[in-house]
Write a protein that holds these residues in place. Structure first.
Motif, PDB file in Angstrom:
ATOM      1  N   GLN A   1       0.576  -1.594  -0.116  1.00 20.16           N
ATOM      2  CA  GLN A   1      -0.175   0.018  -0.078  1.00 20.16           C
ATOM      3  C   GLN A   1       0.953   1.373  -0.353  1.00 20.16           C
ATOM      4  OE1 GLN A   1      -2.782   0.359   3.436  1.00 20.16           O
ATOM      5  NE2 GLN A   1      -4.044   2.293   2.453  1.00 20.16           N
ATOM      6  N   VAL A   2       1.702   1.307   0.862  1.00 18.98           N
ATOM      7  CA  VAL A   2       2.406   2.983   0.758  1.00 18.98           C
ATOM      8  C   VAL A   2       2.877   2.384  -0.198  1.00 18.98           C
ATOM      9  CG1 VAL A   2       5.026   3.500   2.211  1.00 18.98           C
ATOM     10  CG2 VAL A   2       3.158   2.454   3.001  1.00 18.98           C
ATOM     11  N   GLU A   3       4.128   1.211  -1.288  1.00 21.08           N
ATOM     12  CA  GLU A   3       4.746   1.480  -2.411  1.00 21.08           C
ATOM     13  C   GLU A   3       3.524   2.060  -3.563  1.00 21.08           C
ATOM     14  OE1 GLU A   3       6.422  -1.306  -5.373  1.00 21.08           O
ATOM     15  OE2 GLU A   3       7.150  -1.933  -3.331  1.00 21.08           O
ATOM     16  N   GLU A   4       2.310   2.133  -3.443  1.00 18.07           N
ATOM     17  CA  GLU A   4       0.635   2.317  -3.651  1.00 18.07           C
ATOM     18  C   GLU A   4       1.147   3.987  -3.754  1.00 18.07           C
ATOM     19  OE1 GLU A   4      -2.636   0.904  -4.558  1.00 18.07           O
ATOM     20  OE2 GLU A   4      -1.686  -1.489  -4.941  1.00 18.07           O
ATOM     21  N   GLU A   5       0.628   3.957  -3.352  1.00 18.34           N
ATOM     22  CA  GLU A   5       0.832   5.746  -2.548  1.00 18.34           C
ATOM     23  C   GLU A   5       2.173   6.359  -2.764  1.00 18.34           C
ATOM     24  OE1 GLU A   5       0.588   6.312   1.662  1.00 18.34           O
ATOM     25  OE2 GLU A   5      -1.482   4.833   1.330  1.00 18.34           O
ATOM     26  N   LEU A   6       2.652   5.890  -2.955  1.00 13.92           N
ATOM     27  CA  LEU A   6       4.585   6.335  -3.580  1.00 13.92           C
ATOM     28  C   LEU A   6       4.398   6.559  -5.168  1.00 13.92           C
ATOM     29  CD1 LEU A   6       7.523   5.106  -1.517  1.00 13.92           C
ATOM     30  CD2 LEU A   6       6.589   7.663  -1.389  1.00 13.92           C
ATOM     31  N   GLN A   7       3.869   5.566  -5.381  1.00 19.29           N
ATOM     32  CA  GLN A   7       4.138   5.578  -7.715  1.00 19.29           C
ATOM     33  C   GLN A   7       2.910   6.526  -7.588  1.00 19.29           C
ATOM     34  OE1 GLN A   7       3.401   1.850  -8.447  1.00 19.29           O
ATOM     35  NE2 GLN A   7       5.119   1.126  -8.509  1.00 19.29           N
ATOM     36  N   GLU A   8       1.989   5.985  -6.361  1.00 18.15           N
ATOM     37  CA  GLU A   8       0.911   7.533  -7.759  1.00 18.15           C
ATOM     38  C   GLU A   8       0.875   8.809  -6.872  1.00 18.15           C
ATOM     39  OE1 GLU A   8      -3.071   8.540  -5.315  1.00 18.15           O
ATOM     40  OE2 GLU A   8      -3.028   6.834  -5.336  1.00 18.15           O
ATOM     41  N   GLN A   9       2.410   9.464  -5.554  1.00 19.77           N
ATOM     42  CA  GLN A   9       3.168  10.733  -5.945  1.00 19.77           C
ATOM     43  C   GLN A   9       3.668  10.844  -7.204  1.00 19.77           C
ATOM     44  OE1 GLN A   9       1.895  12.903  -3.645  1.00 19.77           O
ATOM     45  NE2 GLN A   9       3.178  14.629  -4.345  1.00 19.77           N
ATOM     46  N   GLU A  10       4.639  10.390  -7.252  1.00 15.30           N
ATOM     47  CA  GLU A  10       5.445  10.490  -8.348  1.00 15.30           C
ATOM     48  C   GLU A  10       4.843  10.474  -9.424  1.00 15.30           C
ATOM     49  OE1 GLU A  10       8.834   7.676 -11.055  1.00 15.30           O
ATOM     50  OE2 GLU A  10       8.854   7.353  -7.598  1.00 15.30           O
TER      51      GLU A  10
END
Length: 76
Positions: A1-10
């Motif tokens: 989930q954290v990885e998804e949020e980082l990708q979304e933010q990027e």
């Protein structure tokens, strides 16, 4: 989930950056968009003045102050 949020933010950061770059291209920036030499011409134009006030233009005028106002296309 954290990885998804980082990708979304990027992804959002990239979109935002692209939007800013497109906006920059739409702005008219004289120093960037005008050919060289135009700035020099602009400086010369800024240095011009209409009159220094030493002459009384109205006293030398031969215009009729009581004449009707000029309206283009209207014949008197």
């Amino acid at each position: 989930q954290v990885e998804e949020e980082l990708q979304e933010q990027e992804f959002l950061d990239r979109c935002f950056q692209e939007m800013l770059e497109e906006e920059d291209q739409d702005w008219f920036i004289p120093s960037r968009d005008l050919p060289q030499g135009v700035g020099q011409l602009q400086q010369q134009l800024n240095g011009l003045s209409v009159a220094d006030g030493s002459e009384d233009i109205l006293s030398k005028s031969n215009l009729n102050p009581d004449a009707k106002e000029f309206v283009p296309g209207v014949k008197y």
